[in-house]
Design a protein around this motif. Structure first.
Motif, PDB file in Angstrom:
ATOM      1  N   ILE A 177       0.848  -1.203   0.000  1.00  0.00           N
ATOM      2  CA  ILE A 177       0.000   0.000   0.000  1.00  0.00           C
ATOM      3  C   ILE A 177       0.881   1.248   0.000  1.00  0.00           C
ATOM      4  CG2 ILE A 177      -2.080  -1.008   0.964  1.00  0.00           C
ATOM      5  CD1 ILE A 177       0.466   0.831   3.142  1.00  0.00           C
ATOM      6  N   HIS A 178       2.187   1.061  -0.225  1.00  0.00           N
ATOM      7  CA  HIS A 178       3.163   2.155  -0.211  1.00  0.00           C
ATOM      8  C   HIS A 178       2.828   3.183  -1.291  1.00  0.00           C
ATOM      9  CE1 HIS A 178       7.081   4.140  -0.234  1.00  0.00           C
ATOM     10  NE2 HIS A 178       7.429   3.431   0.821  1.00  0.00           N
ATOM     11  N   GLY A 179       2.834   4.465  -0.936  1.00  0.00           N
ATOM     12  CA  GLY A 179       2.476   5.508  -1.887  1.00  0.00           C
ATOM     13  C   GLY A 179       3.642   6.123  -2.613  1.00  0.00           C
ATOM     14  N   GLY A 180       4.849   5.549  -2.476  1.00  0.00           N
ATOM     15  CA  GLY A 180       6.021   6.190  -3.047  1.00  0.00           C
ATOM     16  C   GLY A 180       6.663   5.471  -4.203  1.00  0.00           C
ATOM     17  N   PHE A 181       6.082   4.368  -4.695  1.00  0.00           N
ATOM     18  CA  PHE A 181       6.658   3.687  -5.849  1.00  0.00           C
ATOM     19  C   PHE A 181       5.552   2.956  -6.609  1.00  0.00           C
ATOM     20  CE2 PHE A 181       6.766   0.522  -2.487  1.00  0.00           C
ATOM     21  CZ  PHE A 181       6.463  -0.674  -3.117  1.00  0.00           C
ATOM     22  N   ASP A 182       5.856   2.560  -7.824  1.00  0.00           N
ATOM     23  CA  ASP A 182       4.898   1.828  -8.657  1.00  0.00           C
ATOM     24  C   ASP A 182       4.661   0.452  -8.026  1.00  0.00           C
ATOM     25  OD1 ASP A 182       3.528   0.367 -10.582  1.00  0.00           O
ATOM     26  OD2 ASP A 182       4.566   1.327 -12.250  1.00  0.00           O
TER      27      ASP A 182
END
Length: 342
Positions: free
Chosen positions: A267-272
């Motif tokens: 759910i990380h918002g910093g990578f594809d």
């Protein structure tokens, strides 16, 4: 009267809280929220428009958000842009940094942040950042300081970090001195040798130092734990781990698993996320640990897997997470940890 454009998030824009963090950017005529207080105190300028955007939207749709900021600038042509203050709110701070970095070559930008906000290092060079407390409770103290600096900027007066209280920007500026560098350096060295007070012209950054742990002496009998800042969670994110600016860490029982693929996603918002969602072990390699265990290279895998999100997470929260997770693993007599990022 000079024009000021003021940026706030959905909360300070009086639209809503987390439930409105996905709202698209909008331009509102006149001051809204903290821009009202700023407008009442500032001299020589007027908040003509307030730009409002949801924290999640700005960080997850950075190019679109920055495009909107540029279009707003082109429409208004403000003499000063003010963002925040964001205090220690990571997503809000990163959005303010996004505004700063969009307009850094267009106009003067002023903001306020807590010194541990991860956005500070993203925009320190390009913005005037007034240091604040870590929460909005410091608003009454922060706002007058921001206004005082804004008044000088609007009046075209010279400002300095030492006199005006903003964070050192780290830029090298050309100044005229009556002493050559060799003489100034010699005088500074003599003061240092005599134990006298002196001020360096090039302050060095300070870094934390952590002593390295002793190597594992018997890897074949060692228990290894898996920890990641890559936002790996079970499908559906049952514990609602934040995609950025994490406020907590989570852990899951993996004692019956040989790999994370098929059950875990990011759910990380910093990578594809495409490849991590296809196989979460690419970020948190339980599959490789399993192979090492089966080959007898390591003794065992700790039955719990720990996860949090690195992007935008404050230094303070990161240190707390590290201490808490580390204490659990130390109490469990774990021998080593594989800590992965993205």
């Amino acid at each position: 009267m000079k024009k000021i454009l003021y940026y706030v998030n959905q909360f300070f824009g009086q639209i809503g809280g987390e439930d409105k963090a996905d709202i698209e950017p909008r331009l509102v005529e006149g001051p809204v929220g903290p821009a009202l207080a700023f407008n009442n105190l500032v001299q020589g300028g007027e908040v003509t428009y307030t730009l409002i955007c949801g924290d999640n939207y700005f960080n997850e749709n950075l190019e679109l958000a920055q495009q909107f900021v540029m279009e707003a600038y082109d429409q208004i042509k403000p003499d000063l842009v003010v963002a925040g203050p964001a205090f220690n709110a990571g997503r809000y701070g990163m959005a303010c940094a996004g505004v700063v970095n969009t307009l850094k070559d267009k106009t003067t930008v002023l903001t306020g942040m807590y010194h541990e906000n991860p956005a500070v290092e993203q925009c320190r060079t390009h913005a005037y950042i007034i240091p604040t407390g870590d929460s909005a409770a410091d608003m009454r103290k922060a706002m007058p300081k921001m206004v005082e600096l804004a008044n000088k900027l609007l009046a075209g007066q010279e400002v300095s970090a030492e006199e005006d209280g903003f964070m050192v920007q780290g830029r090298r500026l050309t100044v005229i001195s009556d002493k050559i560098g060799a003489l100034r350096a010699t005088e500074m060295l003599l003061k240092r040798l005599k134990g006298q007070d002196f001020e360096t012209e090039l302050p060095m950054p300070e870094f934390d130092y952590v002593d390295a742990a002793l190597p594992i002496s018997d890897m074949a009998n060692a228990t290894i734990a898996l920890v990641t800042t890559g936002g790996i969670v079970p499908e559906g994110n049952p514990d609602h781990l934040q995609s950025a600016s994490a406020q907590k860490w989570v852990k899951y029982d993996i004692s019956d698993l040989k790999e994370l693929a098929g059950r875990f996603v990011t759910i990380h918002g910093g990578f594809d996320p495409v490849y991590a969602n296809e196989k979460a072990d690419r970020v948190a390699p339980l599959d490789e640990l399993t192979r090492l265990k089966e080959k007898g290279i390591i003794g065992d895998i700790f039955p719990y897997f720990y996860s949090t999100t690195g992007t935008g997470t404050s230094v303070g929260n990161s240190e707390t997470f590290g201490r808490e997770i580390g204490q659990e693993l130390a109490d469990a007599k774990v021998d080593g940890v594989i800590l992965t990022s993205t």
